[in-house]
Design a protein around this motif. Structure first.
Motif, PDB file in Angstrom:
ATOM      1  N   GLU A  41     -28.574 -14.526 -76.608  1.00  0.00           N
ATOM      2  CA  GLU A  41     -29.633 -15.514 -76.856  1.00  0.00           C
ATOM      3  C   GLU A  41     -29.301 -16.883 -76.269  1.00  0.00           C
ATOM      4  N   LEU A  42     -28.054 -17.312 -76.385  1.00  0.00           N
ATOM      5  CA  LEU A  42     -27.649 -18.620 -75.862  1.00  0.00           C
ATOM      6  C   LEU A  42     -27.861 -18.694 -74.350  1.00  0.00           C
ATOM      7  N   TRP A  43     -27.386 -17.688 -73.635  1.00  0.00           N
ATOM      8  CA  TRP A  43     -27.565 -17.668 -72.181  1.00  0.00           C
ATOM      9  C   TRP A  43     -29.048 -17.626 -71.826  1.00  0.00           C
ATOM     10  N   PHE A  44     -29.815 -16.838 -72.556  1.00  0.00           N
ATOM     11  CA  PHE A  44     -31.245 -16.731 -72.309  1.00  0.00           C
ATOM     12  C   PHE A  44     -31.920 -18.092 -72.447  1.00  0.00           C
ATOM     13  N   GLU A  45     -31.622 -18.807 -73.541  1.00  0.00           N
ATOM     14  CA  GLU A  45     -32.219 -20.126 -73.771  1.00  0.00           C
ATOM     15  C   GLU A  45     -31.803 -21.125 -72.693  1.00  0.00           C
ATOM     16  N   GLU A  46     -30.542 -21.070 -72.264  1.00  0.00           N
ATOM     17  CA  GLU A  46     -30.070 -21.976 -71.210  1.00  0.00           C
ATOM     18  C   GLU A  46     -30.773 -21.708 -69.888  1.00  0.00           C
ATOM     19  N   ILE A  47     -30.957 -20.447 -69.544  1.00  0.00           N
ATOM     20  CA  ILE A  47     -31.636 -20.106 -68.295  1.00  0.00           C
ATOM     21  C   ILE A  47     -33.086 -20.582 -68.328  1.00  0.00           C
ATOM     22  N   VAL A  48     -33.779 -20.360 -69.450  1.00  0.00           N
ATOM     23  CA  VAL A  48     -35.163 -20.825 -69.594  1.00  0.00           C
ATOM     24  C   VAL A  48     -35.218 -22.348 -69.522  1.00  0.00           C
ATOM     25  N   TYR A  49     -34.234 -23.018 -70.113  1.00  0.00           N
ATOM     26  CA  TYR A  49     -34.150 -24.484 -70.059  1.00  0.00           C
ATOM     27  C   TYR A  49     -33.974 -24.965 -68.622  1.00  0.00           C
ATOM     28  N   HIS A  50     -33.111 -24.291 -67.860  1.00  0.00           N
ATOM     29  CA  HIS A  50     -32.910 -24.679 -66.456  1.00  0.00           C
ATOM     30  C   HIS A  50     -34.170 -24.442 -65.627  1.00  0.00           C
ATOM     31  N   ILE A  51     -34.886 -23.367 -65.916  1.00  0.00           N
ATOM     32  CA  ILE A  51     -36.144 -23.110 -65.204  1.00  0.00           C
ATOM     33  C   ILE A  51     -37.128 -24.241 -65.471  1.00  0.00           C
ATOM     34  N   LYS A  52     -37.207 -24.682 -66.720  1.00  0.00           N
ATOM     35  CA  LYS A  52     -38.111 -25.776 -67.071  1.00  0.00           C
ATOM     36  C   LYS A  52     -37.717 -27.063 -66.341  1.00  0.00           C
ATOM     37  N   ARG A  53     -36.413 -27.342 -66.272  1.00  0.00           N
ATOM     38  CA  ARG A  53     -35.944 -28.538 -65.560  1.00  0.00           C
ATOM     39  C   ARG A  53     -36.276 -28.463 -64.070  1.00  0.00           C
ATOM     40  N   CYS A  54     -36.142 -27.277 -63.490  1.00  0.00           N
ATOM     41  CA  CYS A  54     -36.499 -27.101 -62.077  1.00  0.00           C
ATOM     42  C   CYS A  54     -37.990 -27.328 -61.859  1.00  0.00           C
ATOM     43  N   ASP A  55     -38.828 -26.827 -62.781  1.00  0.00           N
ATOM     44  CA  ASP A  55     -40.280 -27.042 -62.677  1.00  0.00           C
ATOM     45  C   ASP A  55     -40.613 -28.530 -62.700  1.00  0.00           C
ATOM     46  N   ILE A  56     -39.994 -29.256 -63.627  1.00  0.00           N
ATOM     47  CA  ILE A  56     -40.253 -30.697 -63.752  1.00  0.00           C
ATOM     48  C   ILE A  56     -39.778 -31.436 -62.511  1.00  0.00           C
ATOM     49  N   ALA A  57     -38.587 -31.103 -62.028  1.00  0.00           N
ATOM     50  CA  ALA A  57     -38.045 -31.770 -60.834  1.00  0.00           C
ATOM     51  C   ALA A  57     -38.886 -31.458 -59.604  1.00  0.00           C
ATOM     52  N   TRP A  58     -39.421 -30.235 -59.514  1.00  0.00           N
ATOM     53  CA  TRP A  58     -40.261 -29.873 -58.379  1.00  0.00           C
ATOM     54  C   TRP A  58     -41.534 -30.717 -58.365  1.00  0.00           C
ATOM     55  N   LYS A  59     -42.163 -30.843 -59.538  1.00  0.00           N
ATOM     56  CA  LYS A  59     -43.382 -31.658 -59.619  1.00  0.00           C
ATOM     57  C   LYS A  59     -43.093 -33.121 -59.300  1.00  0.00           C
ATOM     58  N   ALA A  60     -41.961 -33.628 -59.788  1.00  0.00           N
ATOM     59  CA  ALA A  60     -41.605 -35.031 -59.561  1.00  0.00           C
ATOM     60  C   ALA A  60     -41.226 -35.292 -58.110  1.00  0.00           C
ATOM     61  N   SER A  61     -40.827 -34.250 -57.379  1.00  0.00           N
ATOM     62  CA  SER A  61     -40.365 -34.460 -56.001  1.00  0.00           C
ATOM     63  C   SER A  61     -41.511 -34.669 -55.020  1.00  0.00           C
ATOM     64  N   ALA A  62     -42.734 -34.463 -55.453  1.00  0.00           N
ATOM     65  CA  ALA A  62     -43.880 -34.642 -54.556  1.00  0.00           C
ATOM     66  C   ALA A  62     -44.108 -36.119 -54.266  1.00  0.00           C
ATOM     67  N   ALA A  63     -44.249 -36.464 -52.996  1.00  0.00           N
ATOM     68  CA  ALA A  63     -44.518 -37.856 -52.632  1.00  0.00           C
ATOM     69  C   ALA A  63     -45.896 -38.281 -53.126  1.00  0.00           C
ATOM     70  N   ILE A  64     -46.835 -37.353 -53.111  1.00  0.00           N
ATOM     71  CA  ILE A  64     -48.180 -37.627 -53.617  1.00  0.00           C
ATOM     72  C   ILE A  64     -48.291 -36.951 -54.981  1.00  0.00           C
ATOM     73  N   PRO A  65     -48.390 -37.711 -56.063  1.00  0.00           N
ATOM     74  CA  PRO A  65     -48.431 -37.112 -57.406  1.00  0.00           C
ATOM     75  C   PRO A  65     -49.709 -36.304 -57.632  1.00  0.00           C
ATOM     76  N   ASP A  66     -49.665 -35.389 -58.605  1.00  0.00           N
ATOM     77  CA  ASP A  66     -50.808 -34.518 -58.895  1.00  0.00           C
ATOM     78  C   ASP A  66     -52.050 -35.306 -59.290  1.00  0.00           C
ATOM     79  N   ASP A  67     -51.885 -36.426 -59.992  1.00  0.00           N
ATOM     80  CA  ASP A  67     -53.037 -37.196 -60.460  1.00  0.00           C
ATOM     81  C   ASP A  67     -53.448 -38.297 -59.477  1.00  0.00           C
TER      82      ASP A  67
END
Length: 165
Positions: A41-67
């Motif tokens: 369970e610990l590894w599972f939660e950490e992997i899901v947490y890292h996926i979420k961080r990657c999603d956030i960083a990907w969205k933030a890396s756009a020069a033109i924001p979504d809004d």
């Protein structure tokens, strides 16, 4: 335990394991095995947490924001520098240099992907210096060499080249 198919797809996306990108079969197999054999369970939660961080960083890396187009016209590109001045008057100064900001936020995204790759013990093919090894090793693994089942009929191939005298 194992990740669900949607999370697996996100991991493949963030780490650059596209089937058309000529990733060596051994590396693809290691990733699939790591996602299918999550220890607990610990590894599972950490992997899901890292996926979420990657999603956030990907969205933030756009020069033109979504809004950008939804705003009233006063919205700038993502700032490369933000300065907050406090005192009698509270104000914020945003400076936008899209190329500098893109380089900065791209590195943040790649570092988040590195963390995900480290947790799964696989290579991060989003990194250009790692990606070049895919092309150097792509022909070295039999699995990627010929599509379809392996041909084990050696005698049939020898007979085609044999001349009767």
């Amino acid at each position: 335990m194992q990740l669900d198919e949607y999370s697996k797809s996100k991991v493949r996306y963030h780490l650059g394991y596209n089937s058309g990108a000529q990733i060596p079969a051994g590396d693809r197999a290691r990733l699939e095995e790591a996602m299918a054999l999550v220890p607990d369970e610990l590894w599972f939660e950490e992997i899901v947490y890292h996926i979420k961080r990657c999603d956030i960083a990907w969205k933030a890396s756009a020069a033109i924001p979504d809004d950008y187009f939804d705003a009233d016209g006063s919205r700038l590109l993502n700032p490369s520098r933000q300065e907050v001045i406090s005192g009698d008057v509270q104000r914020t100064i945003n400076t936008s240099d899209p190329l500098k900001g893109d380089e900065y936020f791209r590195e943040i995204y790649l570092r988040e992907c590195d963390r995900l790759a480290e947790t799964l013990y696989v290579a991060n093919y989003r990194r250009p210096e790692v990606r070049r090894y895919a092309f150097e090793r792509a022909g070295a693994e039999f699995i990627m060499a010929v599509p379809g089942p392996a041909d084990t009929n050696v005698a049939g191939r020898l007979m085609l080249n044999y001349e009767y005298r």
